[in-house]
Scaffold this active site. Structure first.
Site, PDB file in Angstrom:
ATOM      1  N   ARG A 170       7.963  70.001 -31.893  1.00  0.00           N
ATOM      2  CA  ARG A 170       7.746  68.884 -32.827  1.00  0.00           C
ATOM      3  C   ARG A 170       6.723  69.225 -33.917  1.00  0.00           C
ATOM      4  O   ARG A 170       6.467  68.440 -34.809  1.00  0.00           O
ATOM      5  CB  ARG A 170       7.293  67.632 -32.074  1.00  0.00           C
ATOM      6  CG  ARG A 170       8.375  67.025 -31.230  1.00  0.00           C
ATOM      7  CD  ARG A 170       7.941  65.716 -30.602  1.00  0.00           C
ATOM      8  NE  ARG A 170       8.604  65.550 -29.324  1.00  0.00           N
ATOM      9  CZ  ARG A 170       9.825  65.040 -29.175  1.00  0.00           C
ATOM     10  NH1 ARG A 170      10.497  64.612 -30.208  1.00  0.00           N
ATOM     11  NH2 ARG A 170      10.378  64.944 -27.980  1.00  0.00           N
ATOM     12  N   HIS A 196      12.734  67.860 -37.280  1.00  0.00           N
ATOM     13  CA  HIS A 196      12.404  69.202 -36.809  1.00  0.00           C
ATOM     14  C   HIS A 196      13.537  70.206 -37.011  1.00  0.00           C
ATOM     15  O   HIS A 196      13.390  71.376 -36.666  1.00  0.00           O
ATOM     16  CB  HIS A 196      12.028  69.137 -35.320  1.00  0.00           C
ATOM     17  CG  HIS A 196      11.142  67.968 -34.985  1.00  0.00           C
ATOM     18  ND1 HIS A 196       9.882  67.833 -35.511  1.00  0.00           N
ATOM     19  CD2 HIS A 196      11.361  66.846 -34.235  1.00  0.00           C
ATOM     20  CE1 HIS A 196       9.346  66.690 -35.064  1.00  0.00           C
ATOM     21  NE2 HIS A 196      10.226  66.078 -34.305  1.00  0.00           N
ATOM     22  N   SER A 249       5.106  57.994 -33.136  1.00  0.00           N
ATOM     23  CA  SER A 249       4.169  58.704 -32.259  1.00  0.00           C
ATOM     24  C   SER A 249       3.376  59.737 -33.063  1.00  0.00           C
ATOM     25  O   SER A 249       3.731  60.071 -34.194  1.00  0.00           O
ATOM     26  CB  SER A 249       4.961  59.414 -31.151  1.00  0.00           C
ATOM     27  OG  SER A 249       5.816  60.394 -31.709  1.00  0.00           O
ATOM     28  N   TYR A 280       7.115  55.267 -27.133  1.00  0.00           N
ATOM     29  CA  TYR A 280       7.515  54.481 -28.303  1.00  0.00           C
ATOM     30  C   TYR A 280       7.298  52.972 -28.147  1.00  0.00           C
ATOM     31  O   TYR A 280       7.553  52.223 -29.091  1.00  0.00           O
ATOM     32  CB  TYR A 280       8.989  54.766 -28.628  1.00  0.00           C
ATOM     33  CG  TYR A 280       9.236  56.224 -28.947  1.00  0.00           C
ATOM     34  CD1 TYR A 280       8.672  56.806 -30.069  1.00  0.00           C
ATOM     35  CD2 TYR A 280      10.013  57.027 -28.102  1.00  0.00           C
ATOM     36  CE1 TYR A 280       8.868  58.146 -30.364  1.00  0.00           C
ATOM     37  CE2 TYR A 280      10.218  58.370 -28.390  1.00  0.00           C
ATOM     38  CZ  TYR A 280       9.641  58.921 -29.516  1.00  0.00           C
ATOM     39  OH  TYR A 280       9.835  60.250 -29.797  1.00  0.00           O
ATOM     40  N   HIS A 296       6.229  58.618 -38.514  1.00  0.00           N
ATOM     41  CA  HIS A 296       6.574  58.808 -37.106  1.00  0.00           C
ATOM     42  C   HIS A 296       5.816  57.759 -36.309  1.00  0.00           C
ATOM     43  O   HIS A 296       4.622  57.545 -36.557  1.00  0.00           O
ATOM     44  CB  HIS A 296       6.153  60.192 -36.602  1.00  0.00           C
ATOM     45  CG  HIS A 296       6.911  61.307 -37.235  1.00  0.00           C
ATOM     46  ND1 HIS A 296       8.249  61.504 -37.022  1.00  0.00           N
ATOM     47  CD2 HIS A 296       6.506  62.273 -38.093  1.00  0.00           C
ATOM     48  CE1 HIS A 296       8.640  62.552 -37.724  1.00  0.00           C
ATOM     49  NE2 HIS A 296       7.613  63.033 -38.389  1.00  0.00           N
TER      50      HIS A 296
HETATM   51  C1  DQA Z   1       9.709  60.407 -33.890  1.00  0.00           C
HETATM   52  C2  DQA Z   1       9.190  61.757 -33.372  1.00  0.00           C
HETATM   53  C3  DQA Z   1      10.314  62.760 -33.233  1.00  0.00           C
HETATM   54  O1  DQA Z   1       9.810  64.007 -32.747  1.00  0.00           O
HETATM   55  C4  DQA Z   1      11.347  62.270 -32.228  1.00  0.00           C
HETATM   56  O2  DQA Z   1      12.446  63.156 -32.134  1.00  0.00           O
HETATM   57  C5  DQA Z   1      11.799  60.872 -32.549  1.00  0.00           C
HETATM   58  C6  DQA Z   1      10.829  59.875 -33.044  1.00  0.00           C
HETATM   59  C7  DQA Z   1       8.603  59.338 -33.941  1.00  0.00           C
HETATM   60  O3  DQA Z   1       8.812  58.321 -34.605  1.00  0.00           O
HETATM   61  O4  DQA Z   1       7.557  59.491 -33.309  1.00  0.00           O
HETATM   62  O5  DQA Z   1      12.957  60.529 -32.306  1.00  0.00           O
HETATM   63  O6  DQA Z   1      10.175  60.590 -35.229  1.00  0.00           O
END
Ligand code: DQA
Length: 148
Positions: free
Chosen positions: A107, A79, A98, A22, A96
């Site tokens: 995911r 999820h 990521s 992140y 998201h």
């Molecule tokens: C997320 C991706 C999700 O799978 C994860 O649980 C997050 C962040 C992202 O911004 O990439 O907390 O939403």
């Protein structure tokens, strides 16, 4: 144009949490980034982060009739949460940080995606701006750009 930016659980830990995925920028940096580009684009914004599913549902409900759109990163609730799916009912755009499609199997399940018109994943902070620009373009009557 008034947009609600919603961020789900653990996004308040940005900068500390899994920086390899992140990045090192903090949640405060993300809020500033959003406020700055909204100012630039002439968008009035509200930004909320919560670790609680019900608080996110309340925020979505309170946006009806008040805001023009919702940009949401539901984080882990993406999820698991049928409640967020039901609350959103196709009004939101999903972000998201990521690229979830390249991560763990669990995911790949996204309830929230079903209620969102578009998803922007893997663009880091910029995904929030891309979503806001897409909503602005929709509001201005532009034809839909490419899907992501
Ligand atoms: C997320 C991706 C999700 O799978 C994860 O649980 C997050 C962040 C992202 O911004 O990439 O907390 O939403």
């Amino acid at each position: 144009m008034k947009l609600l930016f919603l961020n789900g659980p653990n996004l308040n830990m940005l900068g500390i949490r899994e920086p390899g995925i992140y990045g090192r920028q903090t949640y405060q940096d993300l809020e500033k980034y959003i406020r700055d580009f909204c100012g630039e684009l002439g968008i009035a914004c509200e930004i909320l982060q919560s670790n609680h599913e019900g608080a996110l549902v309340d925020a979505i409900q309170s946006a009806y009739g008040r805001m023009d759109g919702i940009v949401i990163n539901p984080a882990a609730y993406t999820h698991t949460s049928v409640a967020l799916l039901d609350a959103l009912k196709a009004v939101g755009l999903l972000v998201h940080l990521s690229d979830v499609s390249a991560r763990e199997d669990f995911r790949q399940i996204s309830y929230v995606r079903l209620a969102c018109r578009r998803t922007f994943a893997g663009h880091g902070f910029q995904g929030y701006r891309m979503a806001a620009e897409a909503l602005l373009a929709e509001k201005n009557g532009a034809s839909e750009g490419e899907k992501e």
